[in-house]
Design a protein around this motif. Structure first.
Motif, PDB file in Angstrom:
ATOM      1  N   THR A 191      15.650   5.554 -19.052  1.00  0.00           N
ATOM      2  CA  THR A 191      15.006   6.632 -18.375  1.00  0.00           C
ATOM      3  C   THR A 191      13.572   6.465 -17.986  1.00  0.00           C
ATOM      4  O   THR A 191      12.686   7.266 -17.561  1.00  0.00           O
ATOM      5  CB  THR A 191      14.749   7.976 -19.579  1.00  0.00           C
ATOM      6  OG1 THR A 191      13.998   7.248 -20.483  1.00  0.00           O
ATOM      7  CG2 THR A 191      16.162   8.465 -19.809  1.00  0.00           C
ATOM      8  N   ASP A 192      13.051   4.964 -18.226  1.00  0.00           N
ATOM      9  CA  ASP A 192      11.776   4.519 -17.984  1.00  0.00           C
ATOM     10  C   ASP A 192      10.732   5.376 -18.718  1.00  0.00           C
ATOM     11  O   ASP A 192       9.649   5.747 -18.082  1.00  0.00           O
ATOM     12  CB  ASP A 192      11.486   4.491 -16.421  1.00  0.00           C
ATOM     13  CG  ASP A 192      10.266   3.743 -15.957  1.00  0.00           C
ATOM     14  OD1 ASP A 192       9.865   2.878 -16.832  1.00  0.00           O
ATOM     15  OD2 ASP A 192       9.687   4.124 -15.071  1.00  0.00           O
ATOM     16  N   GLY A 193      10.901   5.846 -19.774  1.00  0.00           N
ATOM     17  CA  GLY A 193       9.930   6.471 -20.453  1.00  0.00           C
ATOM     18  C   GLY A 193       9.804   8.087 -20.383  1.00  0.00           C
ATOM     19  O   GLY A 193       8.967   8.553 -20.780  1.00  0.00           O
ATOM     20  N   ILE A 194      10.593   8.683 -19.504  1.00  0.00           N
ATOM     21  CA  ILE A 194      10.736  10.069 -19.072  1.00  0.00           C
ATOM     22  C   ILE A 194      11.417  10.637 -20.318  1.00  0.00           C
ATOM     23  O   ILE A 194      12.651  10.154 -20.236  1.00  0.00           O
ATOM     24  CB  ILE A 194      11.363  10.280 -17.636  1.00  0.00           C
ATOM     25  CG1 ILE A 194      10.641   9.709 -16.698  1.00  0.00           C
ATOM     26  CG2 ILE A 194      11.493  11.984 -17.626  1.00  0.00           C
ATOM     27  CD1 ILE A 194      11.223   9.860 -15.228  1.00  0.00           C
ATOM     28  N   ASN A 233      16.773   7.868 -12.995  1.00  0.00           N
ATOM     29  CA  ASN A 233      15.748   7.143 -12.218  1.00  0.00           C
ATOM     30  C   ASN A 233      16.069   5.593 -11.749  1.00  0.00           C
ATOM     31  O   ASN A 233      17.422   5.441 -11.963  1.00  0.00           O
ATOM     32  CB  ASN A 233      14.406   6.938 -13.122  1.00  0.00           C
ATOM     33  CG  ASN A 233      14.457   6.145 -14.506  1.00  0.00           C
ATOM     34  OD1 ASN A 233      15.419   5.779 -14.564  1.00  0.00           O
ATOM     35  ND2 ASN A 233      13.506   6.370 -15.131  1.00  0.00           N
ATOM     36  N   THR A 261      15.247   6.836 -26.389  1.00  0.00           N
ATOM     37  CA  THR A 261      15.062   7.963 -25.426  1.00  0.00           C
ATOM     38  C   THR A 261      16.587   8.134 -24.729  1.00  0.00           C
ATOM     39  O   THR A 261      16.857   7.025 -23.960  1.00  0.00           O
ATOM     40  CB  THR A 261      13.989   7.691 -24.304  1.00  0.00           C
ATOM     41  OG1 THR A 261      12.774   7.744 -25.155  1.00  0.00           O
ATOM     42  CG2 THR A 261      14.074   8.961 -23.396  1.00  0.00           C
ATOM     43  N   PHE A 265       6.002  11.548 -19.966  1.00  0.00           N
ATOM     44  CA  PHE A 265       6.120  10.317 -19.580  1.00  0.00           C
ATOM     45  C   PHE A 265       5.572   9.427 -20.559  1.00  0.00           C
ATOM     46  O   PHE A 265       4.270   9.580 -20.956  1.00  0.00           O
ATOM     47  CB  PHE A 265       5.423   9.772 -18.302  1.00  0.00           C
ATOM     48  CG  PHE A 265       5.733  10.881 -17.222  1.00  0.00           C
ATOM     49  CD1 PHE A 265       6.843  10.516 -16.248  1.00  0.00           C
ATOM     50  CD2 PHE A 265       5.021  12.046 -16.732  1.00  0.00           C
ATOM     51  CE1 PHE A 265       7.260  11.397 -15.365  1.00  0.00           C
ATOM     52  CE2 PHE A 265       5.331  12.671 -15.695  1.00  0.00           C
ATOM     53  CZ  PHE A 265       6.319  12.491 -14.958  1.00  0.00           C
ATOM     54  N   SER A 325       6.167   5.262 -18.977  1.00  0.00           N
ATOM     55  CA  SER A 325       6.615   4.988 -17.821  1.00  0.00           C
ATOM     56  C   SER A 325       6.024   4.088 -16.957  1.00  0.00           C
ATOM     57  O   SER A 325       5.078   3.952 -16.795  1.00  0.00           O
ATOM     58  CB  SER A 325       6.832   6.572 -17.427  1.00  0.00           C
ATOM     59  OG  SER A 325       7.520   6.435 -16.043  1.00  0.00           O
ATOM     60  N   SER A 326       6.847   3.475 -15.901  1.00  0.00           N
ATOM     61  CA  SER A 326       6.214   2.558 -15.115  1.00  0.00           C
ATOM     62  C   SER A 326       6.221   2.990 -13.759  1.00  0.00           C
ATOM     63  O   SER A 326       5.054   2.726 -12.864  1.00  0.00           O
ATOM     64  CB  SER A 326       7.067   1.293 -14.866  1.00  0.00           C
ATOM     65  OG  SER A 326       8.095   1.438 -14.417  1.00  0.00           O
ATOM     66  N   ASN A 327       6.934   4.101 -13.365  1.00  0.00           N
ATOM     67  CA  ASN A 327       6.823   4.651 -11.932  1.00  0.00           C
ATOM     68  C   ASN A 327       6.676   6.092 -11.928  1.00  0.00           C
ATOM     69  O   ASN A 327       6.404   6.801 -10.850  1.00  0.00           O
ATOM     70  CB  ASN A 327       7.771   4.174 -11.146  1.00  0.00           C
ATOM     71  CG  ASN A 327       9.198   4.562 -11.542  1.00  0.00           C
ATOM     72  OD1 ASN A 327       9.336   5.421 -12.492  1.00  0.00           O
ATOM     73  ND2 ASN A 327      10.077   3.939 -11.084  1.00  0.00           N
ATOM     74  N   TYR A 328       6.705   6.871 -12.983  1.00  0.00           N
ATOM     75  CA  TYR A 328       6.636   8.252 -13.334  1.00  0.00           C
ATOM     76  C   TYR A 328       7.305   9.034 -12.235  1.00  0.00           C
ATOM     77  O   TYR A 328       6.950  10.128 -11.763  1.00  0.00           O
ATOM     78  CB  TYR A 328       5.045   8.532 -13.140  1.00  0.00           C
ATOM     79  CG  TYR A 328       4.313   7.832 -14.070  1.00  0.00           C
ATOM     80  CD1 TYR A 328       3.916   8.670 -15.249  1.00  0.00           C
ATOM     81  CD2 TYR A 328       3.761   6.787 -13.980  1.00  0.00           C
ATOM     82  CE1 TYR A 328       3.049   8.138 -16.147  1.00  0.00           C
ATOM     83  CE2 TYR A 328       2.850   6.218 -14.890  1.00  0.00           C
ATOM     84  CZ  TYR A 328       2.615   6.766 -16.041  1.00  0.00           C
ATOM     85  OH  TYR A 328       1.872   6.414 -17.087  1.00  0.00           O
ATOM     86  N   CYS A 384       7.248   8.639  -4.480  1.00  0.00           N
ATOM     87  CA  CYS A 384       8.385   8.909  -5.457  1.00  0.00           C
ATOM     88  C   CYS A 384       9.339   9.639  -4.571  1.00  0.00           C
ATOM     89  O   CYS A 384       9.034  10.641  -3.972  1.00  0.00           O
ATOM     90  CB  CYS A 384       7.812   9.875  -6.631  1.00  0.00           C
ATOM     91  SG  CYS A 384       8.951  10.264  -7.853  1.00  0.00           S
TER      92      CYS A 384
END
Length: 142
Positions: free
Chosen positions: A82-85, A77, A106, A126, A129-132, A24
């Motif tokens: 937000t990719d689930g954040i 990101n 979100t 998360f 999220s796909s990449n956290y 990351c």
């Protein structure tokens, strides 16, 4: 013997490349996030959001907010979402005071008008999220 050494070399290089892609890079996200603060907000602090590929379920920081100031916290990101954040803001008694989760969506940022000076906890969780991985910035205005 040369073939064995060559094969081991390829395996080592391949494993190293895969590992570097999986890491990351929060600084990249933070740098992209700073100019996205709304007009009138002054940058205060940045936060790295590294869920270690899903090994961590939350990342938490604290900051002292001052009564009378309005704070903006923004998540950045890859891509525009937000990719689930999810960002949740808690007061010093751990009462939830704001969140980027709003009516099933979100949001990428929140603006919080502070009514009480004290420690606030900024928590990133998360949800799908796909990449956290991401970055966040905190700004303020009076």
């Amino acid at each position: 013997m040369k073939k064995l050494i060559f094969a081991l070399g390829i395996i080592f290089v391949t494993a190293s490349v895969q590992q570097s892609f999986a890491q990351c890079n929060t600084e990249k996200h933070v740098e992209a996030c700073i100019p996205k603060l709304q007009s009138g907000f002054t940058f205060l602090k940045s936060y790295n959001i590294d869920g270690q590929g899903g090994a961590k379920d939350k990342v938490e920081y604290s900051y002292v907010f001052t009564k009378g100031a309005t704070y903006q916290v923004m998540i950045c990101n890859e891509g525009s979402g937000t990719d689930g954040i999810v960002l949740t803001l808690y007061d010093s008694n751990r009462n939830k005071v704001a969140s980027t989760k709003y009516e099933g969506s979100t949001l990428s940022s929140i603006a919080f008008p502070c009514q009480v000076t004290g420690i606030y906890y900024i928590t990133f969780t998360f949800e799908g999220s796909s990449n956290y991985c991401g970055g966040s910035v905190l700004g303020f205005k009076r």
